[in-house]
Design a protein around this motif. Structure first.
Motif, PDB file in Angstrom:
ATOM      1  N   LEU A 166       9.726  -3.133   0.354  1.00 15.73           N
ATOM      2  CA  LEU A 166       9.572  -3.000  -1.084  1.00 15.73           C
ATOM      3  C   LEU A 166       8.404  -2.054  -1.356  1.00 15.73           C
ATOM      4  O   LEU A 166       7.260  -2.335  -0.992  1.00 15.73           O
ATOM      5  CB  LEU A 166       9.309  -4.377  -1.702  1.00 15.73           C
ATOM      6  N   VAL A 167       8.720  -0.912  -1.977  1.00 18.41           N
ATOM      7  CA  VAL A 167       7.722   0.101  -2.289  1.00 18.41           C
ATOM      8  C   VAL A 167       7.358  -0.026  -3.759  1.00 18.41           C
ATOM      9  O   VAL A 167       8.230  -0.147  -4.619  1.00 18.41           O
ATOM     10  CB  VAL A 167       8.268   1.518  -2.005  1.00 18.41           C
ATOM     11  N   LYS A 168       6.042  -0.019  -4.032  1.00 20.85           N
ATOM     12  CA  LYS A 168       5.560  -0.096  -5.410  1.00 20.85           C
ATOM     13  C   LYS A 168       4.908   1.224  -5.781  1.00 20.85           C
ATOM     14  O   LYS A 168       4.065   1.743  -5.050  1.00 20.85           O
ATOM     15  CB  LYS A 168       4.551  -1.225  -5.567  1.00 20.85           C
ATOM     16  N   THR A 178       0.644   7.549  -6.471  1.00 20.27           N
ATOM     17  CA  THR A 178       0.026   6.595  -5.559  1.00 20.27           C
ATOM     18  C   THR A 178       0.985   5.431  -5.384  1.00 20.27           C
ATOM     19  O   THR A 178       1.493   4.875  -6.371  1.00 20.27           O
ATOM     20  CB  THR A 178      -1.330   6.107  -6.096  1.00 20.27           C
ATOM     21  N   VAL A 179       1.246   5.091  -4.114  1.00 17.96           N
ATOM     22  CA  VAL A 179       2.217   4.047  -3.798  1.00 17.96           C
ATOM     23  C   VAL A 179       1.621   3.037  -2.824  1.00 17.96           C
ATOM     24  O   VAL A 179       0.608   3.308  -2.171  1.00 17.96           O
ATOM     25  CB  VAL A 179       3.508   4.644  -3.179  1.00 17.96           C
ATOM     26  N   GLY A 180       2.256   1.889  -2.721  1.00 22.85           N
ATOM     27  CA  GLY A 180       1.879   0.868  -1.758  1.00 22.85           C
ATOM     28  C   GLY A 180       3.122   0.118  -1.319  1.00 22.85           C
ATOM     29  O   GLY A 180       4.214   0.327  -1.859  1.00 22.85           O
ATOM     30  N   LEU A 181       2.966  -0.749  -0.342  1.00 19.69           N
ATOM     31  CA  LEU A 181       4.054  -1.576   0.156  1.00 19.69           C
ATOM     32  C   LEU A 181       3.753  -3.035  -0.152  1.00 19.69           C
ATOM     33  O   LEU A 181       2.605  -3.476  -0.031  1.00 19.69           O
ATOM     34  CB  LEU A 181       4.218  -1.419   1.669  1.00 19.69           C
ATOM     35  N   ALA A 182       4.777  -3.797  -0.508  1.00 16.39           N
ATOM     36  CA  ALA A 182       4.606  -5.229  -0.719  1.00 16.39           C
ATOM     37  C   ALA A 182       4.098  -5.851   0.577  1.00 16.39           C
ATOM     38  O   ALA A 182       4.559  -5.506   1.666  1.00 16.39           O
ATOM     39  CB  ALA A 182       5.926  -5.860  -1.129  1.00 16.39           C
ATOM     40  N   GLY A 183       3.116  -6.723   0.482  1.00 16.45           N
ATOM     41  CA  GLY A 183       2.577  -7.389   1.665  1.00 16.45           C
ATOM     42  C   GLY A 183       1.505  -6.609   2.392  1.00 16.45           C
ATOM     43  O   GLY A 183       1.031  -7.023   3.437  1.00 16.45           O
ATOM     44  N   SER A 184       1.109  -5.450   1.855  1.00 22.70           N
ATOM     45  CA  SER A 184       0.079  -4.631   2.491  1.00 22.70           C
ATOM     46  C   SER A 184      -0.902  -4.165   1.428  1.00 22.70           C
ATOM     47  O   SER A 184      -0.508  -3.798   0.326  1.00 22.70           O
ATOM     48  CB  SER A 184       0.708  -3.416   3.173  1.00 22.70           C
ATOM     49  N   ALA A 185      -2.177  -4.178   1.761  1.00 21.60           N
ATOM     50  CA  ALA A 185      -3.197  -3.702   0.831  1.00 21.60           C
ATOM     51  C   ALA A 185      -3.318  -2.185   0.863  1.00 21.60           C
ATOM     52  O   ALA A 185      -3.937  -1.589  -0.011  1.00 21.60           O
ATOM     53  CB  ALA A 185      -4.547  -4.329   1.176  1.00 21.60           C
ATOM     54  N   THR A 187      -2.674   1.726   0.445  1.00 23.27           N
ATOM     55  CA  THR A 187      -2.014   2.597  -0.517  1.00 23.27           C
ATOM     56  C   THR A 187      -2.094   4.023   0.001  1.00 23.27           C
ATOM     57  O   THR A 187      -2.877   4.324   0.894  1.00 23.27           O
ATOM     58  CB  THR A 187      -2.681   2.528  -1.910  1.00 23.27           C
ATOM     59  N   GLN A 188      -1.270   4.879  -0.585  1.00 25.38           N
ATOM     60  CA  GLN A 188      -1.310   6.281  -0.191  1.00 25.38           C
ATOM     61  C   GLN A 188      -0.965   7.144  -1.389  1.00 25.38           C
ATOM     62  O   GLN A 188      -0.058   6.815  -2.164  1.00 25.38           O
ATOM     63  CB  GLN A 188      -0.319   6.558   0.951  1.00 25.38           C
ATOM     64  N   GLU A 189      -1.705   8.244  -1.526  1.00 30.74           N
ATOM     65  CA  GLU A 189      -1.368   9.222  -2.541  1.00 30.74           C
ATOM     66  C   GLU A 189      -0.367  10.202  -1.934  1.00 30.74           C
ATOM     67  O   GLU A 189      -0.635  10.808  -0.902  1.00 30.74           O
ATOM     68  CB  GLU A 189      -2.614   9.966  -3.028  1.00 30.74           C
TER      69      GLU A 189
END
Length: 195
Positions: A166-168, A178-185, A187-189
């Motif tokens: 799951l990508v946020k 800027t995105v992140g993954l569910a279950g992970s702190a 992030t990446q631009e």
């Protein structure tokens, strides 16, 4: 966990050598030594012994990083309990050539090592996300990420490295998201045309 670190080491092996396209449905993997090194480092830091052996070799030779014999000693020392080659060849050969202070430093680093609690495979998946386009303006921006249209705050399932995650989408700028993954702190631009 161990399974993810093992999988990450296997991915690193593929990036280290590349893989030709094997069938009409299969995909070729281009050799990418920098990405292989990053994957090995993540797996080694999670405690995966084959990756620790590879990191020892990279550090000893200065391959893809500055040469650091104390760090090489650390990785060989950590891999030795599960690797006959490391225990009987690499570690003793390195120890014969190093001055005592470098061995002591390598021993200190090995003793201080604690495997990371992070999920290295999931955290590495961020590098597989690609920002393809941004449309709209202001609060109406939409980012096209790996073929999925997302607004800031949206989440969507995307298959990365054979696993659906799951990508946020956290925020969208003029040329980046800027995105992140569910279950992970982590992030990446992402930037259009690359990271």
């Amino acid at each position: 966990d161990k399974g993810n670190a093992d999988a990450l080491c296997a991915v690193a092996d593929l990036y280290a050598t590349g893989k030709p396209k094997m069938s009409a449905q299969g995909a070729a993997i281009a050799a990418d030594p920098d990405r292989a090194l990053r994957c090995y480092a993540l797996a080694a830091n999670a405690g995966q012994h084959d990756a620790q052996l590879k990191m020892g070799l990279f550090c000893r030779e200065g391959k893809g990083m500055p040469k650091d014999e104390a760090e090489a000693y650390k990785w060989f020392k950590l891999a030795a309990p599960k690797s006959v080659t490391c225990r009987s060849l690499y570690l003793p050969d390195l120890a014969r050539t190093l001055p005592r202070d470098k061995i002591d430093e390598g021993e200190r680093r090995a003793a201080a090592f604690k495997p990371s609690a992070a999920n290295p495979l999931r955290d590495t998946m961020l590098s597989r996300l690609r920002l393809q386009a941004i449309t709209g303006s202001g609060n109406s921006r939409v980012a096209l990420i790996n073929g999925r249209a997302l607004k800031a705050g949206d989440e969507a399932p995307i298959v990365l490295m054979g696993e659906q995650v799951l990508v946020k989408c956290i925020s969208i700028g003029d040329q980046s998201a800027t995105v992140g993954l569910a279950g992970s702190a982590a992030t990446q631009e992402l930037r259009i045309g690359g990271n």
